[in-house]
Motif scaffolding. Structure first.
Motif, PDB file in Angstrom:
ATOM      1  N   MET A   1       0.828  -1.204   0.000  1.00 47.58           N
ATOM      2  CA  MET A   1       0.000   0.000   0.000  1.00 47.58           C
ATOM      3  C   MET A   1       0.873   1.269   0.000  1.00 47.58           C
ATOM      4  SD  MET A   1      -2.710  -1.706  -0.089  1.00 47.58           S
ATOM      5  CE  MET A   1      -4.102  -0.599   0.086  1.00 47.58           C
ATOM      6  N   GLY A   2       0.255   2.379  -0.363  1.00 43.18           N
ATOM      7  CA  GLY A   2       0.978   3.650  -0.382  1.00 43.18           C
ATOM      8  C   GLY A   2       1.452   4.021   1.013  1.00 43.18           C
ATOM      9  N   LEU A   3       2.669   4.581   1.122  1.00 47.84           N
ATOM     10  CA  LEU A   3       3.181   4.926   2.448  1.00 47.84           C
ATOM     11  C   LEU A   3       2.548   6.220   2.957  1.00 47.84           C
ATOM     12  CD1 LEU A   3       6.860   3.862   1.807  1.00 47.84           C
ATOM     13  CD2 LEU A   3       5.198   2.729   3.291  1.00 47.84           C
ATOM     14  N   ASP A   4       2.094   7.046   2.042  1.00 53.17           N
ATOM     15  CA  ASP A   4       1.424   8.291   2.454  1.00 53.17           C
ATOM     16  C   ASP A   4      -0.064   8.062   2.722  1.00 53.17           C
ATOM     17  OD1 ASP A   4       0.837   7.675  -0.165  1.00 53.17           O
ATOM     18  OD2 ASP A   4       0.842   9.751  -0.861  1.00 53.17           O
ATOM     19  N   ASP A   5      -0.590   6.944   2.204  1.00 51.22           N
ATOM     20  CA  ASP A   5      -2.004   6.632   2.399  1.00 51.22           C
ATOM     21  C   ASP A   5      -2.195   5.119   2.281  1.00 51.22           C
ATOM     22  OD1 ASP A   5      -4.674   6.217   2.342  1.00 51.22           O
ATOM     23  OD2 ASP A   5      -5.114   7.581   0.680  1.00 51.22           O
ATOM     24  N   PRO A   6      -2.221   4.429   3.414  1.00 50.48           N
ATOM     25  CA  PRO A   6      -2.259   2.963   3.364  1.00 50.48           C
ATOM     26  C   PRO A   6      -3.609   2.379   2.931  1.00 50.48           C
ATOM     27  CG  PRO A   6      -2.249   3.720   5.639  1.00 50.48           C
ATOM     28  CD  PRO A   6      -2.109   4.950   4.787  1.00 50.48           C
ATOM     29  N   THR A   7      -4.524   3.252   2.498  1.00 48.52           N
ATOM     30  CA  THR A   7      -5.786   2.713   1.979  1.00 48.52           C
ATOM     31  C   THR A   7      -5.747   2.599   0.449  1.00 48.52           C
ATOM     32  OG1 THR A   7      -6.831   4.887   1.759  1.00 48.52           O
ATOM     33  CG2 THR A   7      -7.085   3.776   3.880  1.00 48.52           C
ATOM     34  N   VAL A   8      -4.688   3.129  -0.185  1.00 45.32           N
ATOM     35  CA  VAL A   8      -4.581   2.958  -1.642  1.00 45.32           C
ATOM     36  C   VAL A   8      -3.323   2.168  -1.982  1.00 45.32           C
ATOM     37  CG1 VAL A   8      -5.787   5.129  -2.163  1.00 45.32           C
ATOM     38  CG2 VAL A   8      -3.305   5.108  -2.093  1.00 45.32           C
ATOM     39  N   LYS A   9      -3.407   1.414  -3.066  1.00 43.58           N
ATOM     40  CA  LYS A   9      -2.286   0.595  -3.521  1.00 43.58           C
ATOM     41  C   LYS A   9      -1.099   1.483  -3.899  1.00 43.58           C
ATOM     42  CE  LYS A   9      -2.218  -0.457  -7.813  1.00 43.58           C
ATOM     43  NZ  LYS A   9      -2.294  -0.896  -9.197  1.00 43.58           N
ATOM     44  N   MET A  10       0.101   1.038  -3.555  1.00 38.19           N
ATOM     45  CA  MET A  10       1.291   1.756  -4.038  1.00 38.19           C
ATOM     46  C   MET A  10       1.293   1.638  -5.559  1.00 38.19           C
ATOM     47  SD  MET A  10       5.313   1.150  -3.029  1.00 38.19           S
ATOM     48  CE  MET A  10       5.169   1.668  -1.323  1.00 38.19           C
ATOM     49  N   SER A  11       1.331   2.762  -6.266  1.00 37.83           N
ATOM     50  CA  SER A  11       1.223   2.651  -7.719  1.00 37.83           C
ATOM     51  C   SER A  11       2.174   3.608  -8.426  1.00 37.83           C
ATOM     52  CB  SER A  11      -0.223   2.872  -8.169  1.00 37.83           C
ATOM     53  OG  SER A  11      -0.455   4.244  -8.350  1.00 37.83           O
TER      54      SER A  11
ATOM     55  N   ASP B   1      -0.846   5.364  12.787  1.00 38.69           N
ATOM     56  CA  ASP B   1      -2.054   5.730  13.528  1.00 38.69           C
ATOM     57  C   ASP B   1      -1.602   6.269  14.877  1.00 38.69           C
ATOM     58  OD1 ASP B   1      -2.030   3.384  15.588  1.00 38.69           O
ATOM     59  OD2 ASP B   1      -1.817   2.405  13.644  1.00 38.69           O
ATOM     60  N   SER B   2      -2.553   6.541  15.757  1.00 36.05           N
ATOM     61  CA  SER B   2      -2.149   7.212  17.000  1.00 36.05           C
ATOM     62  C   SER B   2      -1.758   6.212  18.104  1.00 36.05           C
ATOM     63  CB  SER B   2      -3.286   8.104  17.485  1.00 36.05           C
ATOM     64  OG  SER B   2      -4.436   7.303  17.625  1.00 36.05           O
ATOM     65  N   GLY B   3      -1.805   4.899  17.786  1.00 36.91           N
ATOM     66  CA  GLY B   3      -1.456   3.898  18.813  1.00 36.91           C
ATOM     67  C   GLY B   3       0.041   3.671  18.930  1.00 36.91           C
TER      68      GLY B   3
ATOM     69  N   ARG C   1       2.006  -4.864  15.831  1.00 34.80           N
ATOM     70  CA  ARG C   1       1.651  -6.248  15.485  1.00 34.80           C
ATOM     71  C   ARG C   1       0.702  -6.229  14.291  1.00 34.80           C
ATOM     72  NH1 ARG C   1      -3.442  -6.896  17.115  1.00 34.80           N
ATOM     73  NH2 ARG C   1      -4.156  -5.537  18.782  1.00 34.80           N
ATOM     74  N   PHE C   2       0.629  -7.392  13.612  1.00 34.71           N
ATOM     75  CA  PHE C   2      -0.297  -7.499  12.472  1.00 34.71           C
ATOM     76  C   PHE C   2      -1.717  -7.461  13.017  1.00 34.71           C
ATOM     77  CE2 PHE C   2       3.511  -9.577  10.782  1.00 34.71           C
ATOM     78  CZ  PHE C   2       3.583  -9.017   9.511  1.00 34.71           C
ATOM     79  N   ALA C   3      -2.594  -6.699  12.381  1.00 33.98           N
ATOM     80  CA  ALA C   3      -3.976  -6.617  12.853  1.00 33.98           C
ATOM     81  C   ALA C   3      -4.904  -6.437  11.660  1.00 33.98           C
ATOM     82  CB  ALA C   3      -4.139  -5.438  13.804  1.00 33.98           C
ATOM     83  N   ASP C   4      -6.057  -7.109  11.733  1.00 35.81           N
ATOM     84  CA  ASP C   4      -7.028  -7.015  10.636  1.00 35.81           C
ATOM     85  C   ASP C   4      -7.935  -5.822  10.862  1.00 35.81           C
ATOM     86  OD1 ASP C   4      -7.302  -8.285   8.344  1.00 35.81           O
ATOM     87  OD2 ASP C   4      -8.461 -10.004   9.093  1.00 35.81           O
ATOM     88  N   ASP C   5      -7.355  -4.663  11.035  1.00 38.98           N
ATOM     89  CA  ASP C   5      -8.132  -3.511  11.448  1.00 38.98           C
ATOM     90  C   ASP C   5      -7.786  -2.369  10.496  1.00 38.98           C
ATOM     91  OD1 ASP C   5      -9.008  -1.223  12.651  1.00 38.98           O
ATOM     92  OD2 ASP C   5      -8.138  -1.644  14.622  1.00 38.98           O
ATOM     93  N   PRO C   6      -8.789  -1.811   9.813  1.00 37.47           N
ATOM     94  CA  PRO C   6      -8.485  -0.744   8.836  1.00 37.47           C
ATOM     95  C   PRO C   6      -7.724   0.427   9.455  1.00 37.47           C
ATOM     96  CG  PRO C   6     -10.874  -1.189   8.943  1.00 37.47           C
ATOM     97  CD  PRO C   6     -10.214  -2.126   9.906  1.00 37.47           C
ATOM     98  N   ASP C   7      -7.938   0.663  10.762  1.00 38.50           N
ATOM     99  CA  ASP C   7      -7.204   1.757  11.418  1.00 38.50           C
ATOM    100  C   ASP C   7      -5.708   1.452  11.522  1.00 38.50           C
ATOM    101  OD1 ASP C   7      -9.487   3.119  11.729  1.00 38.50           O
ATOM    102  OD2 ASP C   7      -9.836   2.505  13.816  1.00 38.50           O
ATOM    103  N   LYS C   8      -5.365   0.182  11.408  1.00 39.02           N
ATOM    104  CA  LYS C   8      -3.960  -0.237  11.562  1.00 39.02           C
ATOM    105  C   LYS C   8      -3.301  -0.495  10.200  1.00 39.02           C
ATOM    106  CE  LYS C   8      -3.527  -0.497  16.035  1.00 39.02           C
ATOM    107  NZ  LYS C   8      -2.474   0.302  16.672  1.00 39.02           N
ATOM    108  N   ALA C   9      -3.942  -0.022   9.135  1.00 35.62           N
ATOM    109  CA  ALA C   9      -3.461  -0.358   7.779  1.00 35.62           C
ATOM    110  C   ALA C   9      -2.013   0.085   7.564  1.00 35.62           C
ATOM    111  CB  ALA C   9      -4.372   0.275   6.734  1.00 35.62           C
ATOM    112  N   GLY C  10      -1.645   1.239   8.135  1.00 31.30           N
ATOM    113  CA  GLY C  10      -0.286   1.747   7.938  1.00 31.30           C
ATOM    114  C   GLY C  10       0.748   0.830   8.580  1.00 31.30           C
ATOM    115  N   VAL C  11       0.490   0.436   9.825  1.00 29.92           N
ATOM    116  CA  VAL C  11       1.424  -0.442  10.539  1.00 29.92           C
ATOM    117  C   VAL C  11       1.471  -1.808   9.852  1.00 29.92           C
ATOM    118  CG1 VAL C  11       1.825  -1.656  12.730  1.00 29.92           C
ATOM    119  CG2 VAL C  11       1.199   0.767  12.724  1.00 29.92           C
TER     120      VAL C  11
END
Ligand code: TYM
Length: 338
Positions: free
Chosen positions: A187-197, A227-229, A233-243
């Motif tokens: 995923m993009g490092l500036d936005d982990p909700t979009v594919k690195m392209s 995120d602010s945490g 660890r690996f997590a299936d949580d959209p808030d943790k997409a960057g990590v």
């Protein structure tokens, strides 16, 4: 036992990034010994959006050099430039004539890319048919790609099946997409909700490009969105997409399993440590690749030789296939005595 045939391709561009490397090129190199491989720099695909001619020429050679620098061995794999083998463009026309328009209009990449263009070229719509030909003219069993190309390989299967059904033949091998278990979608490092392209890679901070300097790589990772945490660890949580993305990159580069990756960060002091550590493993992985790439680009002889031999071998396989396809479709062959 006959070896499986593998075909895959990559578009030439200076923006080749970590997603391309982890999702595709590195796997091609790692698995080449057990297969019969064809790896193609798809310059014709690049023409589906406007290009500067001099830049395209440079980037096509640079991409080929990068494949070799990443460990693709011309003794084990055929490496070539798509436009050097005319069967691709010729056969694409034949496939166009059996592919329903609606199949192409449904492709998500076409929808995304065309939405971003002011004027959409016919080639952009036709792009997956050219790609289908790439694969089918080599009788490829396997197509190792990142997640984003899966739909195109599925379309390739549909086109092959349609041809086989229309002409009551088993002429085309039905290929399988082979998607990595790790890093199939970096995923993009500036936005982990979009594919690195590649198309976003000009924006500083989005991607790590394979030819970026160590300082630039460190800079981009340090700025990566998390995120602010604090938990690493690996997590299936959209808030943790960057990590998750950073851990996925680290996992793919180091080849460790998830538990080992998490253990590596057990004593890390927050995300700052994580980012620097990921940057370090990436910098070390890319260092020898960059050195070899520079060597190949400095002396064009070796690269030219590999590409000429690759094109000759690719022609040997694909041209007879396209010639036979023409006959199946009712085109008159050239008389052998003239
Ligand atoms: P291209 O040049 O966009 O990408 C090359 C390869 O990199 C993979 N990839 C990724 N993998 C993981 N994470 C990402 N963020 C990421 N971004 C890209 C792609 O899935 C691809 O495997 N149409 C193809 C090229 C092509 C081709 C072919 C591929 C032409 N003919 C025949 C296979 C077989 C393309 O544009 O890939």
């Amino acid at each position: 036992m006959t070896k499986k045939r593998v075909f895959s391709g990559i578009q030439p561009t200076g923006n080749t990034h970590l997603g391309n490397y982890l999702g595709a090129i590195r796997r091609w190199a790692a698995e080449q010994a057990d297969k019969t491989n064809f790896f193609c720099v798809v310059d014709l695909h690049s023409l589906t959006v406007p290009q500067d001619p001099a830049q395209l020429r440079h980037e096509t050679r640079s991409m080929a050099a990068l494949l070799l620098a990443c460990g693709i061995d011309p003794q084990q794999s055929t490496v070539f430039i798509q436009s050097h083998v005319t069967a691709h463009a010729e056969g694409c026309w034949l496939l166009n004539c059996i592919t329903p328009l609606g199949w192409l209009q449904r492709m998500t990449q076409f929808k995304d890319k065309s939405a971003r263009q002011e004027s959409v070229l016919t080639g952009l719509l036709d792009y997956p048919v050219l790609m289908a030909g790439d694969i089918l003219f080599y009788d490829a069993d396997e197509v190792p790609v990142g997640e984003d190309q899966k739909q195109h390989v599925e379309l390739t299967r549909d086109i092959a099946q349609r041809f086989n059904a229309l002409y009551e033949t088993e002429f085309f091998v039905i290929p399988q997409p082979v998607i990595a278990k790790v890093a199939a979608r970096v995923m993009g490092l500036d936005d982990p909700t979009v594919k690195m392209s590649k198309s976003l890679a000009d924006k500083r901070g989005h991607a790590v490009k394979l030819l970026d300097s160590p300082d630039e790589i460190l800079y981009v990772f340090k700025r990566a969105v998390t995120d602010s945490g604090r938990e690493i660890r690996f997590a299936d949580d959209p808030d943790k997409a960057g990590v998750n993305n950073l851990l996925g990159i680290y996992q793919a580069v180091t080849g460790q399993d998830r538990a080992a990756v998490e253990a590596d960060f057990a004593s890390a002091r927050g995300y700052g440590d994580l980012k620097v550590r990921v940057a370090e493993v990436v910098i070390e992985a890319l260092r020898p690749i960059q050195a070899r790439h520079a060597e190949l680009m400095a002396d064009s002889g070796e690269l030219d030789h590999v590409l000429a031999a690759g094109a000759a071998r690719a022609r040997e396989v694909s041209q007879p296939k396209v010639d036979e396809m023409k006959q199946i479709m009712g085109l008159v062959p050239v008389h052998p005595t003239f």
